[in-house]
Structures are given as structure tokens and as C-alpha cells.
Design an enzyme around this catalytic site. Structure first.
Site, PDB file in Angstrom:
ATOM      1  N   HIS A 680       1.231   3.458   0.284  1.00 16.64           N
ATOM      2  CA  HIS A 680       0.817   2.458   1.274  1.00 16.64           C
ATOM      3  C   HIS A 680       1.420   1.094   0.939  1.00 16.64           C
ATOM      4  O   HIS A 680       0.722   0.151   0.568  1.00 16.64           O
ATOM      5  CB  HIS A 680      -0.706   2.380   1.344  1.00 16.64           C
ATOM      6  N   THR A 681       2.712   1.000   1.100  1.00 16.10           N
ATOM      7  CA  THR A 681       3.457  -0.219   0.793  1.00 16.10           C
ATOM      8  C   THR A 681       3.939  -0.866   2.081  1.00 16.10           C
ATOM      9  O   THR A 681       3.721  -0.353   3.184  1.00 16.10           O
ATOM     10  CB  THR A 681       4.657   0.118  -0.099  1.00 16.10           C
ATOM     11  N   LEU A 683       6.937  -0.920   2.966  1.00 13.92           N
ATOM     12  CA  LEU A 683       7.946  -0.028   3.536  1.00 13.92           C
ATOM     13  C   LEU A 683       7.293   0.983   4.477  1.00 13.92           C
ATOM     14  O   LEU A 683       7.848   1.301   5.537  1.00 13.92           O
ATOM     15  CB  LEU A 683       8.703   0.691   2.419  1.00 13.92           C
ATOM     16  N   HIS A 684       6.125   1.491   4.093  1.00 17.69           N
ATOM     17  CA  HIS A 684       5.387   2.402   4.985  1.00 17.69           C
ATOM     18  C   HIS A 684       5.011   1.684   6.283  1.00 17.69           C
ATOM     19  O   HIS A 684       5.146   2.252   7.380  1.00 17.69           O
ATOM     20  CB  HIS A 684       4.131   2.917   4.277  1.00 17.69           C
TER      21      HIS A 684
END
EC number: 3.1.4.35
Length: 954
Positions: A680-681, A683-684
Site C-alpha cells: 500500500h504505497t 505506487l499502488h
């Protein structure tokens, strides 16, 4: 005495209550009603009122019934003996209903006109009893033609001037036909016919009846359908629509593995006969060399192993794709015929060097024996091909190719015989050679004719069911109102999934489905009042009774997951983060997006202005937002900031005083909330934003919605996981975290993400809505919160069910604001799990990331002595594969199927559903892979308690 009176009072009342209430679906143990209520806990309470007694009884029954149901389920699933018995029962059932149940068509009467009803009543029932008809119901055709020739001519000539042949009543002809044959049969048997005459008499009856049955059936089928249905099928019975072909094969020929199993059993029996007749009765007398014996035994073992493999193939490999089984079956059939021919060639070759030329008598016998050997092999191949065509009835094109291949090899046998035995044949007297060779040709061509007839029978059979399939789907499409250029099959069927029969439904959806069935039954009664009137009325009563029972449900909008055992486990694992939970939590009904006091005129004018202007900007970015585009390559700098600016700036700049610098600050601030965790960054979040924009293009909605709505959708996608700590709701609730206490255990993380977003917007330095009208901002806030809360997997099936109940009544070219955001919630949910649609390497990469995050949570749970979540201890590839297969099948495909319903150009199926199916196949191949993922070694010395500090709670 007291107990007996209480029992007599309660039992009738309880029976009535149970019939009226369907909330408890497990089996009940009726023996409990024979017991008096003398439980210690009940007597000590000294409460003998009716309601308390009823509650105690209900609780007791629920507990005992649940234990009994769980025990039965455990025995059915885990007991190998029960599995074996169930398998045997299944195959016995298939054997008994091989010709009708294997090709079952649902609701045929629903889609047929009067002509088609004739086929259903006659041809389909005839198909079930075809064997009995051939053996027991022939009408003595051959004799009738001889004995009643004059009578038939007279009757036909007298009526020739008044009637057309096509207008003669079939029933009268059939009755006369049977009468003539019965009379002649009685006369025939009075004269005590010989065995040869009786045999010829029976043979001619069967041949004539078989011919009449097939050709009359073909004529009826061709006359029963209009040209529009046949146009969809080419000459080799292949649908012009590729999706139709795949759905048809997987739906109507699902019993192919069993038919292959049955065909192989027959062929094993024939192999024994073939080996005994060929070697012990023929070859052993001709050849004395041990090589012939070894070669024959080797051929016999090859045949047994070949057919035995197709008995074990469907049982142990458990392949779910019919096309894989059919492909291997037909490829191996070609190999089988080639090996049989090679065996014959070697035997002939050996014979050419082992026979002496000086003995004419011996040479004559040897030529005839070779001819007999050749005939046995031809019959063997013909029987194999004939049974394959007649029993399996799978694909006419496949069987046509294989039949032609077999016939060509039969002629190769002729060439083999004349080429190798030519020098012996020319020395034979013509009188001695002619009659055996004539018999040889007769029997070989007789079996070739049987192959052709079996192929023709398969053609007729398959053509009928393909036309019925087209008819059914065409009428389904006509019933969908206000839908243009939509392929209904893409919305309802996939390789692994059929929505109508599989997905859990809410009570309100069950009510609508019952009403649809009632209307369909009424239409059937109106079209044909005399056909099954009593049965149809009973169906209507049953559906009305079902609706009455469903209306007694407490919350008719809530999906009853507990009724679907195979979904309950997946729902508990992926949606509730728990392994065991008997009943889903109750959810409050969703409220309307827009307040009644909202000034809709000003809002619509504001939205339309944005929509007209934003379309100019959107045309420049169509190529960038490809669903499978690699965003890390497209946006090489900070991906989150780049894609956020690319999405929001063209929409926000339409507002007069929009500040792009403030937009950049907002994006940097939101990006800073995302933590350095595996999945869950930022980027996600960027990937989800990219997916949501791409989905708008695939659904052709980018020009139908206002810019302000799209602006809010992209903010929702960029911020839907902001501040995510890498821990799920289940952990926060069990650990009594401050977030769970703040949001009352209800969508904890999702509420937290919304809170962080609007706390950020409250700061003047980051408020990108600063110059928007206040009522517009309030509406946007409600929509954004609604969208982010929809990403809570606990309500996954509720969102799908809500859309399913309303999708047929939506005008997709003129969407209301509520309908737009209902679809936006589905888009955001699909984008959130969009990694399931990526090609295998990318999908595996994202899956390993989320599994790593779960594993870290599992370690933290162990350190805090909290019950470990099911998905948080996966450290091997096979366990990961099992969890992902359930996730993709039961959660991903149903959601993308609903979006595919909206799509007009099949893009969702191509870019999303097909890749998911391919990924399922890849995970299936890893179910036995015990590879260690190396997570234990990687996080051996990890400071787990520091993860709690990632929650920025104020």
C-alpha cells in the site's frame, strides 16, 4: 405436567414460525421435538413464559443443527470413502442419462415457437429413447412395401387430386403405416420362416427405420428454424461469434470427460476381442516366429494403456477446461490410427519374406489370410471412429477431420495389400479370388458407410442444439430494454464463471428474479395455453410464495453470504480478514449522494461547462491511459506526483482561479502520507488512478460525465489508501487501536483515509477546492467519501448486488448523478484490485508484495498474542496459489463482469477478464509447488512494533 402443557403450546407455534421465517437455512433435527424442556439451566431460571421457552428451543435447535450440518459437510469434503461413493454415483447417473442429461438445455420452452415445441416434445424425447426405438419400435417397413404395395398405390392415387403430399396428417399415415406392418408380420411368421429369412427381415427393418428416423428428423429440424438462426452457424457448425463457440462448448458439453471415459471402456473390451481374434485365431496359424507374438503383445499393451489413460486422465488430473481434454484426445486418436497401420505394415512386411513361393496352395491360403488380417484391422479402426462419433458427439468439425483421416488410411490398407501381395495375387485363379475379395470390399465399405452415418447423425444432433443455443441468446438480448450494441454473453459468461448461477444475491435481487420468472411463465401460457398449464401455474404459485418468504427478511438489501458455502470461506478470508465467521455483519442502507436542498440547476450548469471544455484536453491523453500501460516507464520521475498532476490539472484548470502550485503541494502532501511498506504505497495509488482513468475510456464514459465528477473520482483513487499502515481492519479492531475506537469498528481504515484527505484540504496551503462554490464542495466531499468507503471489501457483494438490481433500468447514455457514482464506486473497487488483470509477471510481483505485507502483520499478531489472521502465515507458493485462485474466481471476475455489462466494445473482457483467467491457469499450475518464499529469513530480526507508529492518528 407443567412441562407437557408447555410443550403442547409451543410446538405448533414453533412449526408455524419456522415455516414463515427462512433466516436459518441449515438442516434441523426434528427429533428434538420429542424431548420435554427439562434442561437444568431452563428450570433454574424459573421462567416459563412462552417467549423464553421459544428462544431456548430456537437456540438449542440452531446449535444442534449447525453441528450436524458441519459434520455432514466435513464428511462430504474430507472423507475419501464418501468421495469415491459420490464419484461412482455421478458416473452411474451419467450412464443412465447419457443422451439427454449430457446436453441439457435450460428453459428451452422459453425461447421456442410452436414449431420448436414440437421438436422438444418429440425429437428430444426420441433422442432419450433412441436405443429402444431402434430395437423395439420398428414398423416392419420392408414387409409393408411388399405386401401392401397395391393398397398404398390405390389409396394414394385416390387422394392425389385432392390433397398435397405435405398436407397429409402425419398421425394418420403413421397409424396406417404401423397397421400394415403388423398385419404383414403376422402373415410372415405363420409360414415359419427360416433363420436366414428372419435375420434378413430384422436387418431390413432396422436399416429402414434408422434411415427414416435420421432423415425425417433432419427435415423437421431444418423446417423449424428461420434463416436468421442458421446464418450464425457456418457449414461445419462453428459459430461466427467466437464467444458463442467457447460458451457453447463449455456449457453444453461439460460431460465430455465422462463420455471419453465410457468410450475408452468400450474400446478396452474391443481390444481384448481384437487381440484374441487376430493372434490366436489367425496370426498364430500363419507365423511361428516369436517376433510376431512379441509385436502383437506390444500392440495389445499399447492399446490398453492408450485407452486406460483416458479413463484416468479426467479423474486424476481434474482439468476444468474441456478444450484441453478434447485437444489431447483427438491428437492421440491420430497417433492411435497411425500406430495400428504401422503394426499392420510390419506384419505384412514380415510375411513377404517368410512365405515360400513354390507352394501354390499355401500361397493361396496365405493371401486369403492376409486379406482377413487386413479386414480385421479395418474393422477395428472403423469401430473406433464410429464409436467416437456416435458416443461422444462433441464437435462435428473435429470428428469430420478424423473420419476422413480414418477413411484415407483404410484405402492405404488396400494399397498395402496389393503392393506387398501382388506377386501372389496374379498367380491366383480368378474364380477363387473374386468372391473372397468381393466380400472383403463389401464389409470394408459397410463399415465406412457406418462411419459416414455416425458422422451425419452427429451433424444433425449438434446442429439442433447449436440453433437452440442461438435462439435462446437472441431472445435474451431482445428482453434487455434500452441497450444498444451490447453483447449480453460477454456480461454473463466466462470460462470459469456464470454470474446468473454463481454469485451471491441479496433478497431484493431474488425477488426481482422471481418476478422475471413469473413474467416468463405467463408469456409461455399466453403463447401456448394448452401446454403444461397446471405445471406453469404451480411454478407461478411457488415463485409468489418465495417472494412472500423473502419479504420477511430483516434487511432485503444485504447479501446473505451464509447461504453460499463456497463463497462464505472466501468472503471471510478476503473481505472480513477472518477464517471463521458464521454470519456477515449488518450494514446500514446507503443514503443518497446529493442533498435534497442542493441547487441542481447551478450544479448541472457548472458540470456541463466543465464537461464541454474537458473533452478537448482528454483527447490528447487517450494513448497514455492504456490499461496495461507500465506507469513506471511512462512517468519516469515521481510516479504518484506525475500521474496525479496529469489527471487533475486538465480538469481543475477549467475553474477560473485554479492554482496549479497549490495542486502540486497537495499531491506532495498526500504522497508523504504513504508509508514505506511492501504493497500500500504511493505506487499502488498511482496504479489505481491509472486504472480508473483507463476504465472510463473502456466504458466510453469520459465524454458523458462532468469534469467535476471525474476530478473527484481521481482524487478518490489517489487518496483511497493514504496513510495506510500495512495492517488491516481486523488487526486494528482486535488490538483495540485508537482508530478502531474512533470509527466504532466500522470501515476503520477507509474512514481514516477520508479523514486524512479532508484534514489536508482544510489547510489553506493544500485546499484545491478553495475557489469552488460551497454547495459543489459539499457534494464532492460526499461523493469522495462514498467512493473511498466502497473499497472496504466487507461490502464487496453488496455493491455488486445493488448494481445488478438496477442495471437493466439504467439509460447509459443519460446517467443521473446517483447512477454515475454507483458506477464510479465499481470502477474504483475494480481499480483497487486491478493488479489481478495484469500479465503474469506483473501480477505475481504485486501478489508477492501484498502477501509480504500480510506476513508482516502475522508476525506482529504473534508478538502481541493476537489471533493470527488466515492470510498472514503464507510462506510457500502452493498456499499462495490456493488463496489467489479463490480471490480471482470469486471476487475479481464477478466485479469485472458487471463492468463488462456496461462496456459496448468488449474491451473489459479483453483487457481484464481474459488476463484474470490466464492468471488463474498459471496459479493452478503452482498448486503443487512447495517453493519457499523466503519471508521468514528476510524478516527474522524485523522491529515489528514500529509498524504501529505508522498510523498518523491525531
Amino acid at each position: 405436567m407443567m412441562d407437557t402443557k408447555v410443550d403442547q403450546t409451543i410446538q405448533p407455534k414453533f412449526y408455524v414460525d419456522k415455516k414463515l421465517s427462512k433466516s436459518f437455512d441449515n438442516k434441523l433435527d426434528e427429533d428434538i421435538f420429542n424431548y420435554p424442556f427439562k434442561k437444568e439451566s431452563f428450570l433454574k431460571s424459573e421462567k416459563f413464559s412462552f417467549e423464553h421457552t421459544k428462544d431456548s428451543l430456537w437456540k438449542c435447535i440452531k446449535e444442534k443443527a449447525k453441528k450436524k450440518s458441519d459434520m455432514e459437510y466435513f464428511n462430504c469434503v474430507n472423507n475419501l470413502c464418501c468421495k469415491f461413493i459420490c464419484t461412482i454415483r455421478k458416473y452411474v447417473k451419467y450412464f443412465l442419462y447419457l443422451k439427454d442429461s449430457s446436453y441439457e438445455i435450460y428453459n428451452i420452452n422459453l425461447y421456442n415457437n410452436n414449431n420448436m415445441n414440437i421438436i422438444n416434445n418429440k425429437n428430444i424425447t426420441n433422442n432419450k429413447n433412441i436405443t429402444n426405438n431402434i430395437n423395439n419400435s420398428f414398423s416392419n417397413d420392408y414387409i409393408n412395401y411388399n405386401h401392401n404395395y397395391n393398397h398404398l398405390n390405390n389409396s394414394s392415387s385416390s387422394k392425389h387430386n385432392n390433397y398435397n403430399v405435405n398436407n397429409i396428417d402425419e398421425k394418420n399415415i403413421k397409424n396406417d403405416y404401423n397397421t400394415y406392418h403388423n398385419i404383414y408380420e403376422q402373415i410372415f411368421f405363420k409360414y415359419n420362416p427360416s433363420f436366414y429369412e428372419y435375420l434378413m427381415f430384422t436387418l431390413m427393418k432396422k436399416l429402414i427405420h434408422y434411415k427414416n428416423y435420421i432423415f425425417n428428423k433432419t427435415k423437421k429440424i431444418n423446417n423449424s428454424y428461420n434463416n436468421n438462426d442458421i446464418k450464425n452457424i457456418d457449414g461445419f457448425l462453428i459459430f461466427q461469434n467466437i464467444n458463442f463457440e467457447e460458451i457453447f462448448l463449455n456449457t453444453f458439453y461439460s460431460s465430455f470427460p465422462f463420455k471419453l471415459f465410457l468410450h475408452s471402456l468400450y474400446m478396452i473390451f474391443i481390444c481384448f476381442i481384437y487381440f484374441v481374434v487376430l493372434y490366436f485365431m489367425l496370426l498364430k496359424k500363419i507365423y511361428t516366429h516369436p517376433f510376431i507374438f512379441h509385436l502383437s503383445v506390444l500392440k495389445f499393451l499399447f492399446d490398453i494403456i492408450f485407452f486406460l489413460s483416458f479413463i484416468l486422465y479426467p479423474l486424476f488430473l481434474r482439468l476444468k477446461r474441456i478444450d484441453k481434454i478434447i485437444y489431447s484426445s483427438y491428437i492421440s486418436s491420430y497417433i492411435f490410427v497411425c500406430v495400428t497401420f504401422l503394426y499392420s505394415f510390419i506384419i505384412f512386411k514380415c510375411s513377404s519374406y517368410s512365405v515360400k513361393m513354390n507352394s501354390n496352395t499355401y500361397q493361396n491360403n496365405f493371401v486369403f489370410q492376409n486379406m482377413l488380417f487386413l479386414l480385421i484391422n479395418i474393422i477395428y479402426i472403423c469401430i473406433f471412429c464410429f464409436l467416437k462419433n456416435y458416443m461422444i458427439l462433441y464437435s462435428f468439425l473435429y470428428n469430420c477431420r478424423f473420419s476422413i483421416f480414418c477413411i484415407l488410411f483404410i484405402f492405404l490398407y488396400y494399397y498395402l495389400f496389393f503392393s506387398l501381395d501382388f506377386y501372389r495375387i496374379i498367380h491366383l485363379p480368378l474364380d477363387n479370388f473374386f468372391f473372397p475379395f468381393l466380400c472383403f470390399l463389401f464389409f470394408s465399405f459397410l463399415f465406412i458407410f457406418k462411419i459416414i452415418m455416425s458422422l451425419y447423425y452427429e451433424y444433425v444432433y449438434e446442429k439442433k442444439y447449436r440453433i437452440l443455443f442461438v435462439k435462446k441468446n437472441n431472445l435474451i438480448e431482445k428482453r434487455i430494454t434500452k441497450r444498444k450494441n451490447t453483447n449480453i454473453n460477454n456480461a454473463y459468461f466466462t470460462k470459469y464463471f456464470s454470474i446468473d448461477n454463481t454469485i451471491p444475491t441479496s433478497p431484493i435481487e431474488d425477488i426481482l428474479n422471481n418476478f422475471k420468472h413469473i413474467l416468463e411463465t405467463i408469456n409461455i401460457i399466453e403463447e401456448n395455453p394448452n401446454h403444461n398449464l397446471t405445471t406453469n401455474i404451480m411454478k407461478i404459485k411457488e415463485k409468489i410464495k418465495n417472494c412472500d418468504n423473502i419479504l420477511r427478511t430483516k434487511n432485503i438489501n444485504q447479501v446473505q453470504i451464509g447461504k453460499y458455502r463456497k463463497f462464505e470461506k472466501v468472503y471471510n478470508i478476503w473481505c472480513l480478514d477472518k477464517m471463521y465467521l458464521n454470519y456477515p455483519l449488518n450494514q446500514e442502507e446507503t443514503k443518497s449522494f446529493l442533498s435534497n436542498s442542493l441547487n441542481r440547476i447551478s450544479f448541472n450548469s457548472f458540470s456541463n461547462m466543465h464537461s464541454l471544455l474537458s473533452s478537448k484536453f482528454q483527447e490528447h491523453y487517450n494513448d497514455i491511459y492504456d490499461w496495461n500501460g507500465n506507469i513506471e516507464n511512462i512517468y519516469k520521475a515521481n510516479t504518484f506526483i506525475s500521474i496525479g498532476y496529469k489527471l487533475l490539472y486538465p480538469l481543475g484548470v477549467l475553474e477560473a482561479n485554479f492554482d496549479k502550485e497549490k495542486l502540486k503541494k497537495f499531491l506532495f502532501r498526500i504522497c508523504s502520507y504513504y508509508n514505506d511498506i511492501p504493497y500500500h504505497t504511493s505506487l499502488h495509488a498511482a496504479q489505481v488512478a491509472h486504472f480508473s482513468k483507463s476504465m472510463l475510456f473502456m466504458l466510453d464514459m469520459n465524454h458523458k460525465i462532468s469534469a467535476i465528477d471525474e476530478f473527484c473520482l481521481h482524487i478518490s483513487s489517489l487518496c483511497h489508501d493514504t496513510g495506510h499502515p500495512g495492517l488491516n481492519n481486523y488487526f486494528l479492531i482486535n488490538s483495540e487501536n485508537n482508530l478502531a475506537l474512533t470509527y466504532n469498528d466500522n470501515s476503520v481504515l477507509e474512514n481514516y483515509h477520508c479523514s486524512l484527505l479532508f484534514k489536508t484540504l482544510k489547510n489553506p496551503n493544500y485546499n484545491i477546492f478553495e475557489h469552488y462554490p460551497y454547495h459543489i464542495f459539499i457534494s464532492c466531499k460526499k461523493n469522495i467519501i462514498k467512493a473511498i468507503l466502497s473499497t472496504d471489501m466487507k461490502n464487496h457483494f453488496e455493491y455488486i448486488s445493488d448494481f445488478r438490481t438496477s442495471k437493466e433500468f439504467i439509460d447509459y447514455d443519460n446517467l443521473s448523478n446517483d447512477q454515475i457514482w454507483q458506477i464510479f464506486c465499481l470502477i474504483l473497487k475494480a481499480s483497487d484490485i486491478g493488479h489481478s488483470t495484469l500479465e503474469w509477471n506483473k501480477h505475481l510481483e504485486w501478489t508477492l508484495k501484498i502477501n509480504e505485507e500480510f506476513y508482516l502483520q502475522g508476525l506482529l499478531e504473534k508478538s502481541l498474542n493476537i489471533q493470527n489472521s488466515f492470510l498472514c502465515d503464507i510462506n510457500t507458493m502452493n498456499k499462495l496459489a490456493l488463496s489467489q485462485i479463490d480471490f480471482l474466481k470469486h471476487l475479481c471476475i464477478p466485479l469485472f463482469n458487471e463492468l463488462n455489462y456496461i462496456c459496448k466494445n468488449n474491451d473489459v473482457y479483453t483487457h481484464c477478464i481474459q488476463p484474470i483467467e490466464n492468471n488463474i491457469e498459471r496459479w493452478e499450475s503452482h498448486k503443487n509447488d512447495n517453493q519457499n518464499l523466503g519471508l521468514h529469513e528476510k524478516y527474522k530480526e524485523e522491529n515489528l512494533l514500529s509498524k504501529l507508529e505508522l498510523i498518523k492518528f491525531e
